[in-house]
Design a protein around this motif. Sequence first.
Motif, mmCIF file in Angstrom:
data_model
loop_
_atom_site.group_PDB
_atom_site.id
_atom_site.type_symbol
_atom_site.label_atom_id
_atom_site.label_comp_id
_atom_site.label_asym_id
_atom_site.label_seq_id
_atom_site.Cartn_x
_atom_site.Cartn_y
_atom_site.Cartn_z
ATOM 1 N N VAL A 57 38.494 41.859 48.432
ATOM 2 C CA VAL A 57 39.459 42.908 48.768
ATOM 3 C C VAL A 57 38.646 44.040 49.377
ATOM 4 C CG1 VAL A 57 41.143 44.562 47.883
ATOM 5 C CG2 VAL A 57 41.063 42.233 46.939
ATOM 6 N N ASN A 58 38.969 44.357 50.619
ATOM 7 C CA ASN A 58 38.214 45.362 51.374
ATOM 8 C C ASN A 58 36.709 45.074 51.328
ATOM 9 O OD1 ASN A 58 40.557 46.651 52.169
ATOM 10 N ND2 ASN A 58 40.571 47.973 50.371
ATOM 11 N N ARG A 59 36.395 43.795 51.544
ATOM 12 C CA ARG A 59 35.016 43.297 51.696
ATOM 13 C C ARG A 59 34.178 43.335 50.424
ATOM 14 N NH1 ARG A 59 33.695 45.078 57.890
ATOM 15 N NH2 ARG A 59 35.676 44.333 58.689
ATOM 16 N N GLN A 60 34.827 43.444 49.269
ATOM 17 C CA GLN A 60 34.140 43.384 47.980
ATOM 18 C C GLN A 60 34.751 42.241 47.172
ATOM 19 O OE1 GLN A 60 31.568 45.524 47.003
ATOM 20 N NE2 GLN A 60 31.688 46.223 49.124
ATOM 21 N N PHE A 61 33.895 41.388 46.581
ATOM 22 C CA PHE A 61 34.445 40.306 45.772
ATOM 23 C C PHE A 61 35.308 40.893 44.670
ATOM 24 C CE2 PHE A 61 31.234 37.694 47.857
ATOM 25 C CZ PHE A 61 32.030 36.602 48.184
ATOM 26 N N ALA A 62 36.429 40.243 44.423
ATOM 27 C CA ALA A 62 37.448 40.781 43.530
ATOM 28 C C ALA A 62 37.803 39.789 42.431
ATOM 29 C CB ALA A 62 38.699 41.120 44.340
ATOM 30 N N ALA A 63 38.214 40.331 41.300
ATOM 31 C CA ALA A 63 38.737 39.524 40.199
ATOM 32 C C ALA A 63 40.195 39.194 40.474
ATOM 33 C CB ALA A 63 38.618 40.308 38.891
ATOM 34 N N LEU A 64 40.703 38.201 39.764
ATOM 35 C CA LEU A 64 42.112 37.829 39.936
ATOM 36 C C LEU A 64 43.049 38.980 39.593
ATOM 37 C CD1 LEU A 64 42.016 34.215 38.464
ATOM 38 C CD2 LEU A 64 42.216 34.870 40.878
ATOM 39 N N GLU A 65 42.617 39.892 38.753
ATOM 40 C CA GLU A 65 43.449 41.021 38.327
ATOM 41 C C GLU A 65 43.362 42.227 39.268
ATOM 42 O OE1 GLU A 65 40.953 39.673 36.375
ATOM 43 O OE2 GLU A 65 42.267 38.267 35.350
ATOM 44 N N THR A 66 42.525 42.146 40.300
ATOM 45 C CA THR A 66 42.362 43.263 41.232
ATOM 46 C C THR A 66 43.678 43.572 41.929
ATOM 47 O OG1 THR A 66 40.044 42.689 41.588
ATOM 48 C CG2 THR A 66 41.099 44.078 43.264
ATOM 49 N N LYS A 67 44.055 44.833 41.905
ATOM 50 C CA LYS A 67 45.309 45.280 42.512
ATOM 51 C C LYS A 67 45.217 45.230 44.034
ATOM 52 C CE LYS A 67 47.238 46.211 38.612
ATOM 53 N NZ LYS A 67 48.096 45.190 38.064
ATOM 54 N N ILE A 68 46.300 44.836 44.671
ATOM 55 C CA ILE A 68 46.380 44.806 46.127
ATOM 56 C C ILE A 68 47.725 45.372 46.575
ATOM 57 C CG2 ILE A 68 44.795 42.845 46.396
ATOM 58 C CD1 ILE A 68 47.287 41.075 46.888
ATOM 59 N N ASP A 69 47.769 45.750 47.848
ATOM 60 C CA ASP A 69 49.019 46.179 48.479
ATOM 61 C C ASP A 69 48.893 45.929 49.976
ATOM 62 O OD1 ASP A 69 47.548 48.316 49.623
ATOM 63 O OD2 ASP A 69 48.069 49.642 47.966
ATOM 64 N N ASP A 70 49.824 46.424 50.739
ATOM 65 C CA ASP A 70 49.853 46.170 52.182
ATOM 66 C C ASP A 70 48.767 46.900 52.967
ATOM 67 O OD1 ASP A 70 51.850 44.286 52.351
ATOM 68 O OD2 ASP A 70 53.431 45.719 52.814
ATOM 69 N N THR A 71 47.939 47.690 52.327
ATOM 70 C CA THR A 71 46.915 48.445 53.050
ATOM 71 C C THR A 71 45.540 47.788 53.011
ATOM 72 O OG1 THR A 71 46.272 49.787 51.139
ATOM 73 C CG2 THR A 71 48.121 50.594 52.491
ATOM 74 N N VAL A 72 45.404 46.649 52.327
ATOM 75 C CA VAL A 72 44.083 46.059 52.121
ATOM 76 C C VAL A 72 43.769 44.927 53.094
ATOM 77 C CG1 VAL A 72 44.034 46.663 49.677
ATOM 78 C CG2 VAL A 72 44.895 44.428 50.374
ATOM 79 N N GLU A 73 42.468 44.666 53.216
ATOM 80 C CA GLU A 73 41.996 43.477 53.917
ATOM 81 C C GLU A 73 41.538 42.497 52.842
ATOM 82 O OE1 GLU A 73 39.136 43.255 57.493
ATOM 83 O OE2 GLU A 73 37.911 42.826 55.723
ATOM 84 N N ILE A 74 42.067 41.298 52.913
ATOM 85 C CA ILE A 74 41.782 40.269 51.917
ATOM 86 C C ILE A 74 41.047 39.130 52.600
ATOM 87 C CG2 ILE A 74 42.825 38.592 50.335
ATOM 88 C CD1 ILE A 74 45.303 40.670 50.434
ATOM 89 N N GLY A 75 39.948 38.718 52.025
ATOM 90 C CA GLY A 75 39.211 37.566 52.526
ATOM 91 C C GLY A 75 39.286 36.458 51.494
ATOM 92 N N ILE A 76 39.519 35.244 51.940
ATOM 93 C CA ILE A 76 39.553 34.099 51.029
ATOM 94 C C ILE A 76 38.534 33.084 51.520
ATOM 95 C CG2 ILE A 76 40.972 32.324 49.939
ATOM 96 C CD1 ILE A 76 43.427 34.072 50.466
ATOM 97 N N VAL A 77 37.583 32.772 50.646
ATOM 98 C CA VAL A 77 36.504 31.842 50.996
ATOM 99 C C VAL A 77 36.459 30.713 49.972
ATOM 100 C CG1 VAL A 77 35.121 33.631 52.103
ATOM 101 C CG2 VAL A 77 34.774 33.151 49.700
ATOM 102 N N PRO A 78 36.029 29.534 50.384
ATOM 103 C CA PRO A 78 35.876 28.455 49.406
ATOM 104 C C PRO A 78 34.862 28.862 48.344
ATOM 105 C CG PRO A 78 35.683 27.610 51.642
ATOM 106 C CD PRO A 78 35.679 29.104 51.734
#
Length: 82
Positions: A57-78
């Motif tokens: 989330v915003n280029r920082q690895f995130a936990a499953l509980e990390t809050k998100i909304d429409d303003t974030v950049e989300i990266g999904i990697v294997p």
Amino acid sequence: MAKILYFASLVDKLGSSSEEISLPSSITDVRALLVWLRTRGGNWETALTEHMVRVTVNRQFAALETKIDDTVEIGIVPARAG
């Protein structure tokens, strides 16, 4: 709009390297996002299980509980490169 970036083997599996999407109000954390994306079925359902991916989330690895909304950049990697 949230920007979702897909990396490595996910690009081939999901047929996209990115998308901009308005998240439903019920999507408030990383776990809910993954559950919601899996409802697309097919490769989405199998490729995006929690143990198969890591999320930023915003280029920082995130936990499953990390809050998100429409303003974030989300990266999904294997979870394992490939």
